[in-house]
Each structure stands twice: as C-alpha cells, then as structure tokens.
Design a protein around this motif. Structure first.
Motif, mmCIF file in Angstrom:
data_model
loop_
_atom_site.group_PDB
_atom_site.id
_atom_site.type_symbol
_atom_site.label_atom_id
_atom_site.label_comp_id
_atom_site.label_asym_id
_atom_site.label_seq_id
_atom_site.Cartn_x
_atom_site.Cartn_y
_atom_site.Cartn_z
ATOM 1 N N LEU A 92 32.120 59.322 -37.684
ATOM 2 C CA LEU A 92 31.151 60.371 -37.415
ATOM 3 C C LEU A 92 29.828 59.547 -37.566
ATOM 4 O O LEU A 92 28.767 60.517 -36.923
ATOM 5 N N THR A 93 29.730 58.686 -38.188
ATOM 6 C CA THR A 93 28.401 58.094 -37.896
ATOM 7 C C THR A 93 28.037 57.694 -36.820
ATOM 8 O O THR A 93 26.696 57.781 -36.178
ATOM 9 N N ILE A 94 29.092 57.446 -35.911
ATOM 10 C CA ILE A 94 28.759 56.631 -34.362
ATOM 11 C C ILE A 94 28.734 58.590 -33.970
ATOM 12 O O ILE A 94 26.489 58.565 -33.011
ATOM 13 N N ILE A 95 28.592 59.579 -33.592
ATOM 14 C CA ILE A 95 28.653 60.590 -32.948
ATOM 15 C C ILE A 95 27.212 61.317 -33.941
ATOM 16 O O ILE A 95 26.343 61.964 -32.916
ATOM 17 N N MET A 96 26.858 61.287 -35.047
ATOM 18 C CA MET A 96 25.094 61.602 -35.432
ATOM 19 C C MET A 96 24.351 60.853 -35.434
ATOM 20 O O MET A 96 23.281 61.056 -34.516
ATOM 21 N N PHE A 97 24.428 59.541 -35.084
ATOM 22 C CA PHE A 97 23.463 58.599 -34.018
ATOM 23 C C PHE A 97 23.883 59.061 -32.526
ATOM 24 O O PHE A 97 22.032 58.727 -32.589
ATOM 25 N N LEU A 126 32.771 60.177 -26.340
ATOM 26 C CA LEU A 126 33.543 59.125 -26.643
ATOM 27 C C LEU A 126 34.330 59.164 -27.863
ATOM 28 O O LEU A 126 35.583 59.673 -28.448
ATOM 29 N N ALA A 127 32.946 59.329 -28.875
ATOM 30 C CA ALA A 127 32.972 59.074 -30.226
ATOM 31 C C ALA A 127 33.505 60.991 -30.163
ATOM 32 O O ALA A 127 34.090 60.495 -31.795
ATOM 33 N N SER A 128 33.504 61.816 -30.118
ATOM 34 C CA SER A 128 34.167 63.596 -30.121
ATOM 35 C C SER A 128 35.417 63.304 -30.446
ATOM 36 O O SER A 128 35.718 63.719 -30.811
ATOM 37 N N ASN A 129 35.586 62.715 -28.912
ATOM 38 C CA ASN A 129 36.857 63.346 -28.697
ATOM 39 C C ASN A 129 37.706 61.971 -29.569
ATOM 40 O O ASN A 129 38.765 62.772 -30.530
#
Length: 176
Positions: A92-97, A126-129
């Motif tokens: 989620l940190t990667i998705i948000m960033f 990718l992070a979302s998936n």
C-alpha cells in the motif's frame, strides 16, 4: 465491571467493522478508475489512505504485542497474519507513493508538477495487482470474523427494523 468490558469490546469490534467496511467499499471503488474517473480515483485513494491509518491505529496494541513476541511463542495463524499485514503495508505504501508520482488531479491542485514517468505508472499497476491478491488473502484469513460481524452489525439490525412494525402492530391488536 465485566459488563463494561464487554460493552467496550463490543463497541471496539463495531468500530473496527465499520472502519473495515468503509475501507472495503472504498477499495472496490478505487480499484476501478475507469468506472469512477481519475479525479474520483485519486481523491478516494487519499481518503482510503486516511482510513488505513485509522485501521492501523485501532489495531496498534495487537501490532505491538505480536511484534514483541513474533520470534517466540506465537500461533501460526497470527504469524501468517502479521507477515501478510507487513506485505500489505509495504504494498500500500508503494501504491500510494507511485499514485502520487503519477497524479493528474491531487498533486497539480497543490501547485506541484511532476514529470510523466511510465515506470511509476507500471509500478503502480503492478503493486495494485499484488495488493488485490494480498487483500484477498487478508479477507480469507479473517473471513469468519467478517461473517460474524456482518451478521451482528449489519444483518441483525436490519432484521430488527423490518420486524419491529409487525411486533408493534400485534401488540396493539392484542390490547384491543
């Protein structure tokens, strides 16, 4: 004293359920940017970030307790849950960033302009998936609690409201 503890636990459980319900619904909407449009997707995701922080704060005592005894005597389910939650937090940190890095609505509104970078967009996708898979596992691990809480806080109150007028009607007819 025991009744007060039960009431506090019940209220906390209800709060957890309501926060999680809002997170779940927001997540479903946020994962469909083609349906909602990019501005709604971005603002909803910002709100989702706030709700995830609230979720973490509500569970902070559990996080601290499990972290302290992680390498000691912890049930396998709690250990799996902890590791899954760490994975979710990182994801989620990667998705948000990356979402901020590719923002076309929220960041420009703040007066900032970021260069277009397809790497951020690819990593965001990718992070979302990965997040969908991790959240699916998280839901599976907590499925019994979700079903119990849904019955207790969603279905039972609805059923009580639907049956209340009939009960009142029957009481009035009996007194006549």
């Amino acid at each position: 004293m025991q009744t007060a503890t039960k009431a506090k636990t019940g209220n906390r459980s209800k709060t957890n359920y309501l926060v999680d319900l809002v997170i779940g619904m927001s997540f479903l909407l946020a994962t469909a940017p083609n349906a909602t449009g990019e501005p709604i997707h971005e603002w909803l995701s910002m709100g989702l970030l706030v709700m995830v922080v609230v979720h973490l704060l509500l569970h902070w005592q559990w996080i601290v307790a499990i972290t302290k005894k992680l390498f000691g005597n912890v049930a396998w389910q709690q250990r799996i849950n902890y590791m899954l939650n760490i994975g979710l937090f990182i994801d989620l940190t990667i998705i948000m960033f990356t979402g901020v890095m590719i923002s076309k609505t929220v960041v420009p509104l703040l007066g900032l302009e970021l260069p277009i970078n397809m790497t951020w967009r690819s990593l965001h996708g990718l992070a979302s998936n990965v997040g969908v898979v991790l959240i699916g596992l998280h839901l599976a691990l907590h499925w019994d609690w979700i079903v119990r809480s849904s019955k207790r806080y969603l279905l039972q109150p609805i059923a009580k409201r639907l049956h209340k007028p009939a009960t009142q009607l029957a009481t009035k007819e009996q007194s006549s």
